[in-house]
Scaffold this active site. Structure first.
Site, PDB file in Angstrom:
ATOM      1  N   TYR A  50       6.265  -0.316  -1.108  1.00  0.00           N
ATOM      2  CA  TYR A  50       5.316  -1.058  -1.946  1.00  0.00           C
ATOM      3  C   TYR A  50       3.872  -0.834  -1.484  1.00  0.00           C
ATOM      4  O   TYR A  50       2.970  -0.591  -2.297  1.00  0.00           O
ATOM      5  CB  TYR A  50       5.680  -2.543  -1.881  1.00  0.00           C
ATOM      6  CG  TYR A  50       4.792  -3.477  -2.645  1.00  0.00           C
ATOM      7  CD1 TYR A  50       4.870  -3.576  -4.029  1.00  0.00           C
ATOM      8  CD2 TYR A  50       3.889  -4.304  -1.972  1.00  0.00           C
ATOM      9  CE1 TYR A  50       4.057  -4.463  -4.723  1.00  0.00           C
ATOM     10  CE2 TYR A  50       3.082  -5.195  -2.655  1.00  0.00           C
ATOM     11  CZ  TYR A  50       3.166  -5.273  -4.033  1.00  0.00           C
ATOM     12  OH  TYR A  50       2.366  -6.151  -4.720  1.00  0.00           O
ATOM     13  N   LYS A  79       0.919   0.889  -3.690  1.00  0.00           N
ATOM     14  CA  LYS A  79      -0.286   0.129  -4.032  1.00  0.00           C
ATOM     15  C   LYS A  79      -1.543   0.788  -3.470  1.00  0.00           C
ATOM     16  O   LYS A  79      -2.624   0.706  -4.079  1.00  0.00           O
ATOM     17  CB  LYS A  79      -0.157  -1.304  -3.516  1.00  0.00           C
ATOM     18  CG  LYS A  79       0.861  -2.142  -4.290  1.00  0.00           C
ATOM     19  CD  LYS A  79       0.525  -2.227  -5.765  1.00  0.00           C
ATOM     20  CE  LYS A  79       1.346  -3.257  -6.505  1.00  0.00           C
ATOM     21  NZ  LYS A  79       1.056  -3.261  -7.959  1.00  0.00           N
TER      22      LYS A  79
END
Length: 301
Positions: free
Chosen positions: A171, A175
């Site tokens: 993640y 991001k």
């Protein structure tokens, strides 16, 4: 409904719940016409049984706004293309793209399977890229035809992408990639009337319910600091024509706070004017580190 987004056509991905739903409702309240995208998957990306996109679109229409649901997978070329096509076929135009869709498959790095890496990077980073690509192609064509738009892209990064987050290597990497993608989009697309910015929001959603308490409402004011609705006003403004001139920026948004994130900037430098010896390089690095601020702490460290 009327406001700073009157007549603008806005696409919001992952808009069936949480932040995306809050963004869609806030845009509608400011006069925008919505394409509400959501694949309807679970927190880990597995297929769900309902259609949250249709529910949110109906909610907007019931309140007097205009909205249509899109349930395609925006991490596929076909799904991203059909998302843009839905806006054009329904409303005849596209003004703002808000990339918000995502899910989690958290693991410590040594336990992180390749499938979990690929799935999270796919929906977050590839999903941002594909929708951006198809929207940008339309806006470029409009500009070349003499109809330069006041187009806006709002991408969704995270504090995890700016500082890292323990147990979220997939993640965090996705991001962080979204931030770089946003900067490139801002530079490449400016000539076509397109602005691109990113937000790093903090709010209570399905993805963060274990992080933020269910009720963080201040009893004296009734203000729920972690409500997703707190982030949406910034997103709406960035997605409106009123944000003219603001592009290539990253904003942290939480509760009632908006912060401009400075990003990577050149700090202290040592230049020998020749090739370093390894030991010399180490000495120089240690000296430089005493002249700068330490990095922010990784979340969960």
């Amino acid at each position: 409904m009327s406001g700073i987004c009157d007549e603008r056509v806005v696409v919001v991905t992952g808009a069936g719940r949480g932040l995306g739903r809050a963004h869609a409702l806030a845009f509608a309240a400011q006069g925008a016409r919505l394409v509400v995208n959501d694949l309807g998957v679970g927190l880990d990306g597995t297929p769900g049984a309902d259609s949250p996109a249709a529910r949110v679109a109906e909610e907007i229409r019931t309140a007097g706004g205009e909205a249509v649901a899109h349930e395609g997978d925006i991490a596929t070329p076909q799904g991203a293309a059909s998302l843009v096509a839905t806006a054009l076929q329904t409303y005849g135009r596209l003004d703002t793209l808000v990339n918000n869709a995502g899910f989690l498959r958290d693991r410590m790095l040594v336990n992180l399977d390749e499938d979990d890496w690929d799935a999270v990077v796919r929906v977050h980073l590839k999903g941002h890229f594909l929708t951006l690509k198809h929207a940008a192609a339309h806006w470029r064509a409009e500009a070349k035809a003499g109809r330069t738009p006041a187009a806006r892209i709002v991408n969704t990064s995270s504090g995890a992408g700016l500082l890292g987050s323990v147990g979220q290597g997939n993640y965090s990497a996705a991001k962080a990639g979204i931030v770089a993608l946003t900067l490139v989009a801002a530079a490449e697309l400016a000539r076509y009337g397109v602005q691109a910015n990113a937000i790093a929001p903090a709010a209570r959603t399905r993805m963060t319910e274990r992080t933020f308490a269910e009720n963080m409402t201040a009893p004296e004011t009734g203000f729920d600091a972690m409500a997703p609705d707190n982030v949406s006003p910034l997103v709406v403004w960035l997605g409106s024509a009123a944000s003219e001139g603001v592009t290539g920026r990253v904003f942290e948004a939480e509760a009632g706070r908006i912060t401009v994130m400075d990003g990577w900037r050149a700090g202290p430098t040592a230049d020998k004017g020749a090739r370093w010896d390894p030991a010399e390089a180490g000495t120089a690095v240690r000296t430089l580190l005493t002249e700068t601020e330490p990095p922010g702490a990784v979340y969960g460290a």
